[in-house]
Motif scaffolding. Sequence first.
Motif, PDB file in Angstrom:
ATOM      1  N   SER A 192       0.820  -1.211   0.000  1.00 56.02           N
ATOM      2  CA  SER A 192       0.000   0.000   0.000  1.00 56.02           C
ATOM      3  C   SER A 192       0.857   1.264   0.000  1.00 56.02           C
ATOM      4  CB  SER A 192      -0.940   0.011   1.207  1.00 56.02           C
ATOM      5  OG  SER A 192      -0.196   0.064   2.414  1.00 56.02           O
ATOM      6  N   GLY A 193       0.227   2.352  -0.415  1.00 54.37           N
ATOM      7  CA  GLY A 193       0.842   3.667  -0.304  1.00 54.37           C
ATOM      8  C   GLY A 193       1.706   4.106  -1.460  1.00 54.37           C
ATOM      9  N   VAL A 194       1.938   3.205  -2.443  1.00 57.09           N
ATOM     10  CA  VAL A 194       2.810   3.554  -3.561  1.00 57.09           C
ATOM     11  C   VAL A 194       1.961   4.030  -4.729  1.00 57.09           C
ATOM     12  CG1 VAL A 194       4.611   2.754  -5.140  1.00 57.09           C
ATOM     13  CG2 VAL A 194       4.438   1.761  -2.837  1.00 57.09           C
ATOM     14  N   GLY A 195       2.308   5.182  -5.270  1.00 52.65           N
ATOM     15  CA  GLY A 195       1.648   5.706  -6.454  1.00 52.65           C
ATOM     16  C   GLY A 195       2.651   5.862  -7.580  1.00 52.65           C
ATOM     17  N   ASN A 196       2.261   6.571  -8.603  1.00 52.94           N
ATOM     18  CA  ASN A 196       3.056   6.654  -9.821  1.00 52.94           C
ATOM     19  C   ASN A 196       4.435   7.274  -9.600  1.00 52.94           C
ATOM     20  OD1 ASN A 196       2.899   5.929 -12.589  1.00 52.94           O
ATOM     21  ND2 ASN A 196       2.745   8.081 -13.153  1.00 52.94           N
ATOM     22  N   ILE A 197       4.493   8.335  -8.818  1.00 55.56           N
ATOM     23  CA  ILE A 197       5.758   9.042  -8.624  1.00 55.56           C
ATOM     24  C   ILE A 197       6.787   8.155  -7.933  1.00 55.56           C
ATOM     25  CG2 ILE A 197       6.887  10.990  -7.485  1.00 55.56           C
ATOM     26  CD1 ILE A 197       4.259  12.529  -7.757  1.00 55.56           C
ATOM     27  N   TYR A 198       6.419   7.623  -6.756  1.00 57.82           N
ATOM     28  CA  TYR A 198       7.393   6.878  -5.972  1.00 57.82           C
ATOM     29  C   TYR A 198       7.681   5.502  -6.562  1.00 57.82           C
ATOM     30  CZ  TYR A 198       6.722  10.724  -2.753  1.00 57.82           C
ATOM     31  OH  TYR A 198       6.651  11.987  -2.207  1.00 57.82           O
ATOM     32  N   ALA A 199       6.733   4.952  -7.330  1.00 62.01           N
ATOM     33  CA  ALA A 199       7.023   3.704  -8.041  1.00 62.01           C
ATOM     34  C   ALA A 199       8.155   3.940  -9.038  1.00 62.01           C
ATOM     35  CB  ALA A 199       5.778   3.196  -8.755  1.00 62.01           C
ATOM     36  N   ASP A 200       8.062   5.017  -9.825  1.00 60.77           N
ATOM     37  CA  ASP A 200       9.113   5.318 -10.793  1.00 60.77           C
ATOM     38  C   ASP A 200      10.449   5.585 -10.112  1.00 60.77           C
ATOM     39  OD1 ASP A 200       7.443   4.985 -12.925  1.00 60.77           O
ATOM     40  OD2 ASP A 200       7.326   7.092 -13.495  1.00 60.77           O
ATOM     41  N   GLU A 201      10.412   6.309  -9.012  1.00 58.96           N
ATOM     42  CA  GLU A 201      11.657   6.627  -8.312  1.00 58.96           C
ATOM     43  C   GLU A 201      12.315   5.378  -7.726  1.00 58.96           C
ATOM     44  OE1 GLU A 201      13.298   9.807  -7.988  1.00 58.96           O
ATOM     45  OE2 GLU A 201      11.980   9.874  -9.739  1.00 58.96           O
ATOM     46  N   ALA A 202      11.514   4.496  -7.126  1.00 59.83           N
ATOM     47  CA  ALA A 202      12.069   3.273  -6.529  1.00 59.83           C
ATOM     48  C   ALA A 202      12.580   2.318  -7.597  1.00 59.83           C
ATOM     49  CB  ALA A 202      11.021   2.598  -5.657  1.00 59.83           C
ATOM     50  N   LEU A 203      11.848   2.181  -8.702  1.00 59.30           N
ATOM     51  CA  LEU A 203      12.296   1.304  -9.780  1.00 59.30           C
ATOM     52  C   LEU A 203      13.596   1.823 -10.394  1.00 59.30           C
ATOM     53  CD1 LEU A 203       8.838   0.532 -11.407  1.00 59.30           C
ATOM     54  CD2 LEU A 203      10.354  -1.133 -10.297  1.00 59.30           C
ATOM     55  N   TRP A 204      13.715   3.139 -10.529  1.00 58.85           N
ATOM     56  CA  TRP A 204      14.974   3.716 -11.019  1.00 58.85           C
ATOM     57  C   TRP A 204      16.111   3.387 -10.057  1.00 58.85           C
ATOM     58  CZ3 TRP A 204      18.521   7.152  -9.023  1.00 58.85           C
ATOM     59  CH2 TRP A 204      19.480   7.651  -9.916  1.00 58.85           C
ATOM     60  N   ALA A 205      15.875   3.585  -8.758  1.00 62.44           N
ATOM     61  CA  ALA A 205      16.918   3.327  -7.763  1.00 62.44           C
ATOM     62  C   ALA A 205      17.319   1.850  -7.743  1.00 62.44           C
ATOM     63  CB  ALA A 205      16.441   3.759  -6.380  1.00 62.44           C
ATOM     64  N   ALA A 206      16.345   0.951  -7.989  1.00 60.83           N
ATOM     65  CA  ALA A 206      16.619  -0.496  -7.968  1.00 60.83           C
ATOM     66  C   ALA A 206      17.071  -1.023  -9.321  1.00 60.83           C
ATOM     67  CB  ALA A 206      15.362  -1.242  -7.517  1.00 60.83           C
ATOM     68  N   ARG A 207      17.160  -0.163 -10.337  1.00 60.95           N
ATOM     69  CA  ARG A 207      17.587  -0.535 -11.691  1.00 60.95           C
ATOM     70  C   ARG A 207      16.661  -1.577 -12.318  1.00 60.95           C
ATOM     71  NH1 ARG A 207      23.438   0.626 -12.760  1.00 60.95           N
ATOM     72  NH2 ARG A 207      24.289   1.665 -10.908  1.00 60.95           N
ATOM     73  N   LEU A 208      15.365  -1.453 -12.069  1.00 62.24           N
ATOM     74  CA  LEU A 208      14.388  -2.381 -12.618  1.00 62.24           C
ATOM     75  C   LEU A 208      13.449  -1.653 -13.574  1.00 62.24           C
ATOM     76  CD1 LEU A 208      13.426  -4.385  -9.393  1.00 62.24           C
ATOM     77  CD2 LEU A 208      14.732  -5.254 -11.340  1.00 62.24           C
ATOM     78  N   HIS A 209      13.132  -2.288 -14.689  1.00 60.13           N
ATOM     79  CA  HIS A 209      12.184  -1.723 -15.642  1.00 60.13           C
ATOM     80  C   HIS A 209      10.767  -1.982 -15.159  1.00 60.13           C
ATOM     81  CE1 HIS A 209       9.979  -1.135 -19.448  1.00 60.13           C
ATOM     82  NE2 HIS A 209      10.990  -0.354 -19.782  1.00 60.13           N
ATOM     83  N   PHE A 210       9.851  -1.063 -15.476  1.00 59.98           N
ATOM     84  CA  PHE A 210       8.481  -1.196 -14.962  1.00 59.98           C
ATOM     85  C   PHE A 210       7.747  -2.414 -15.504  1.00 59.98           C
ATOM     86  CE2 PHE A 210       8.068   1.607 -18.687  1.00 59.98           C
ATOM     87  CZ  PHE A 210       6.969   1.081 -19.363  1.00 59.98           C
TER      88      PHE A 210
END
Length: 316
Positions: A192-210
């Motif tokens: 819970s609690g994850v939206g579009n902004i922080y999903a993109d930021e976390a995926l970038w930090a983890a080097r994972l494609h959406f």
Amino acid sequence: MPELPEVEVVRRGLASWVAGRSVASVHVHDPRSVRRHAEGAEHFAGTLAGAILGPAVRRGKFLWMPLDGPPRPTALVAHLGMSGQLLVEEEDAPREKHLKVRFGLSPAAGMPGELRFVDQRIFGGLHLSPLCPTPDGGPGGRGDEAPLMPASALHIARDVLDPAFGPAEFHAALRRRTTGIKRALLDQGVVSGVGNIYADEALWAARLHFERPTAGIRRAESLRLHGALRAVMESALLAGGTSFDSLYVNVNGASGYFDRSLNAYGREGLPCARCLAEGREGTIRRDPFMGRSSFTCPLCQRRPRGPGRRAAARPG
């Protein structure tokens, strides 16, 4: 839309300014903002009048305050939607243009006398919900140790800042889904609690494609993503959340400034900061995603290969 850090900032404001005070009066200016209260606006106001508001609690993007007064355990529940605001104001303060519900509060030294729900787009709202035991027996959410949560929020999963939702639980939740990783992150029944902004930021930090499939995600990848989500959320909390316009503010009207620290979201055509630091020339790109956008670096967030995606088939 407010995400976990923004809602947590609001929760902390409610805990400081509103919790423990009684409701002296309720004025519903727009019944659409209490539409989820099945008994209607008049019942909503009548039930709250005289009740004491308990601790401010949050799970994901849901906020609630248990009530001391009604005959059965009940909570005032708020969801901010896309533009909802909970503001504490002096009673004689000018009314906001999109004021929907106004609560008069019992006097408290140095504290404003009203709590106001303001919502321009009317996707958010307030309602009363019975409190039920949590499915796993743990605390309902951040802000209260009671193992209770509103019936209307029982479908909401825990978030990555919850001590009961560590890397192992996160990995298992992802592996139970057969979808792309970003779709899973936006599913409030997964985390819970994850939206579009922080999903993109976390995926970038983890080097994972959406589009990385969840069913075959490896433990090392989910551990990296869990850590990235926690780091992004904690950094955003320190900054007071992300405010792109006046629609997100704390209960005292202050805006957050985490948008100044974004590495991926909204940075289409700009250099990837990580690539720049590592001597590469990656550029952030934008792709359509579920009616919105996803922002990635093609060099350090490689798109999964082909429909078979053999890399995703390894055991986790």
